[in-house]
Write an enzyme that holds these catalytic residues in place. Sequence first.
Site, PDB file in Angstrom:
ATOM      1  N   GLU A   1      26.991  35.256  45.829  1.00 28.25           N
ATOM      2  CA  GLU A   1      28.042  36.322  45.758  1.00 28.25           C
ATOM      3  C   GLU A   1      27.556  37.249  46.891  1.00 28.25           C
ATOM      4  OE1 GLU A   1      25.745  34.973  43.553  1.00 28.25           O
ATOM      5  OE2 GLU A   1      26.564  35.345  41.427  1.00 28.25           O
TER       6      GLU A   1
ATOM      7  N   ASN B   1      23.983  30.436  48.321  1.00 26.28           N
ATOM      8  CA  ASN B   1      22.768  31.123  48.500  1.00 26.28           C
ATOM      9  C   ASN B   1      21.581  30.616  49.695  1.00 26.28           C
ATOM     10  OD1 ASN B   1      22.551  28.851  47.005  1.00 26.28           O
ATOM     11  ND2 ASN B   1      20.815  29.542  45.847  1.00 26.28           N
ATOM     12  N   ILE B   2      20.862  31.635  50.106  1.00 32.18           N
ATOM     13  CA  ILE B   2      20.097  31.333  51.339  1.00 32.18           C
ATOM     14  C   ILE B   2      18.798  31.766  50.872  1.00 32.18           C
ATOM     15  CG2 ILE B   2      20.004  31.696  53.711  1.00 32.18           C
ATOM     16  CD1 ILE B   2      22.816  32.478  54.007  1.00 32.18           C
ATOM     17  N   GLU B   3      17.691  30.879  50.796  1.00 28.92           N
ATOM     18  CA  GLU B   3      16.517  31.470  50.430  1.00 28.92           C
ATOM     19  C   GLU B   3      15.539  31.519  51.605  1.00 28.92           C
ATOM     20  OE1 GLU B   3      15.225  28.535  47.343  1.00 28.92           O
ATOM     21  OE2 GLU B   3      16.732  29.357  45.937  1.00 28.92           O
TER      22      GLU B   3
ATOM     23  N   CYS C   1      21.628  35.835  47.242  1.00 29.48           N
ATOM     24  CA  CYS C   1      22.614  34.935  46.392  1.00 29.48           C
ATOM     25  C   CYS C   1      23.964  34.661  46.903  1.00 29.48           C
ATOM     26  CB  CYS C   1      22.878  35.907  45.265  1.00 29.48           C
ATOM     27  SG  CYS C   1      21.430  36.250  43.990  1.00 29.48           S
TER      28      CYS C   1
ATOM     29  N   CYS D   1      23.871  37.488  38.891  1.00 37.08           N
ATOM     30  CA  CYS D   1      22.716  38.424  38.435  1.00 37.08           C
ATOM     31  C   CYS D   1      22.974  39.800  38.428  1.00 37.08           C
ATOM     32  CB  CYS D   1      21.362  38.088  39.671  1.00 37.08           C
ATOM     33  SG  CYS D   1      21.942  38.821  41.239  1.00 37.08           S
TER      34      CYS D   1
ATOM     35  N   CYS E   1      24.002  41.263  42.106  1.00 34.64           N
ATOM     36  CA  CYS E   1      25.308  40.736  42.497  1.00 34.64           C
ATOM     37  C   CYS E   1      26.385  41.794  41.895  1.00 34.64           C
ATOM     38  CB  CYS E   1      25.556  39.302  42.420  1.00 34.64           C
ATOM     39  SG  CYS E   1      24.420  38.460  43.844  1.00 34.64           S
TER      40      CYS E   1
HETATM   41  N1  THU Z   1      21.592  32.697  42.687  1.00 35.33           N
HETATM   42  C1  THU Z   1      22.854  32.976  43.156  1.00 35.33           C
HETATM   43  O1  THU Z   1      22.978  32.545  44.445  1.00 35.33           O
HETATM   44  N2  THU Z   1      23.623  33.754  42.561  1.00 35.33           N
HETATM   45  C2  THU Z   1      23.328  34.021  41.127  1.00 35.33           C
HETATM   46  O2  THU Z   1      24.203  34.703  40.505  1.00 35.33           O
HETATM   47  C3  THU Z   1      22.177  33.778  40.405  1.00 35.33           C
HETATM   48  C4  THU Z   1      21.066  33.280  41.341  1.00 35.33           C
HETATM   49  C5  THU Z   1      20.388  31.995  43.219  1.00 35.33           C
HETATM   50  C6  THU Z   1      19.296  32.737  44.111  1.00 35.33           C
HETATM   51  C7  THU Z   1      18.373  31.673  44.273  1.00 35.33           C
HETATM   52  O3  THU Z   1      18.310  31.118  45.674  1.00 35.33           O
HETATM   53  C8  THU Z   1      18.548  30.802  43.401  1.00 35.33           C
HETATM   54  O4  THU Z   1      19.685  31.037  42.831  1.00 35.33           O
HETATM   55  C9  THU Z   1      17.728  30.722  41.960  1.00 35.33           C
HETATM   56  O5  THU Z   1      17.548  32.094  41.474  1.00 35.33           O
END
Ligand code: THU
Length: 131
Positions: free
Chosen positions: A55, A42-44, A53, A85, A88
């Site tokens: 995925e 994941n990259i925020e 996310c 989520c 995804c």
């Molecule tokens: N996140 C994912 O990368 N995959 C998921 O299936 C659930 C959520 C990440 C998004 C965000 O960076 C962090 O988790 C918190 O929501």
Amino acid sequence: MDIKNLIKKSIEAKKNAYVPYSGFRVGSALMTKDGKIYTGCNIECASYSPTICAERTVISKAVSEGDREFVAIAICGDSGYTYPCGVCRQVIREFSKDIKIVIVKSENEYKEYSISDLLPHSFGPEDLKKK
Ligand code: THU
């Protein structure tokens, strides 16, 4: 299908997670029908909504390299069993109706699902052709 290796790669992929806001790391590993493995995390983003996310990162990497047929995806988060989520789930469904979805807690603790387990009665590319 070497699921154990895919699981290991999803755990390793967490180390690159860019999560300065949530601190919640997620790694994912995707296997193509030819056995190639892509990884993603994941990259925020400071403005939050562009966050991607793990995925969708891994699927974007594979599709942009020309791969579209996938047999398994492993997902490993920071909260025990971390499920994908809704967004995804839909993106996974876009590319396969029978992909194996592996939710990883640790190398030896994981659960396997089908897309219909996680996204029942789904809408997908085939539906647009039925018009
Ligand atoms: N996140 C994912 O990368 N995959 C998921 O299936 C659930 C959520 C990440 C998004 C965000 O960076 C962090 O988790 C918190 O929501």
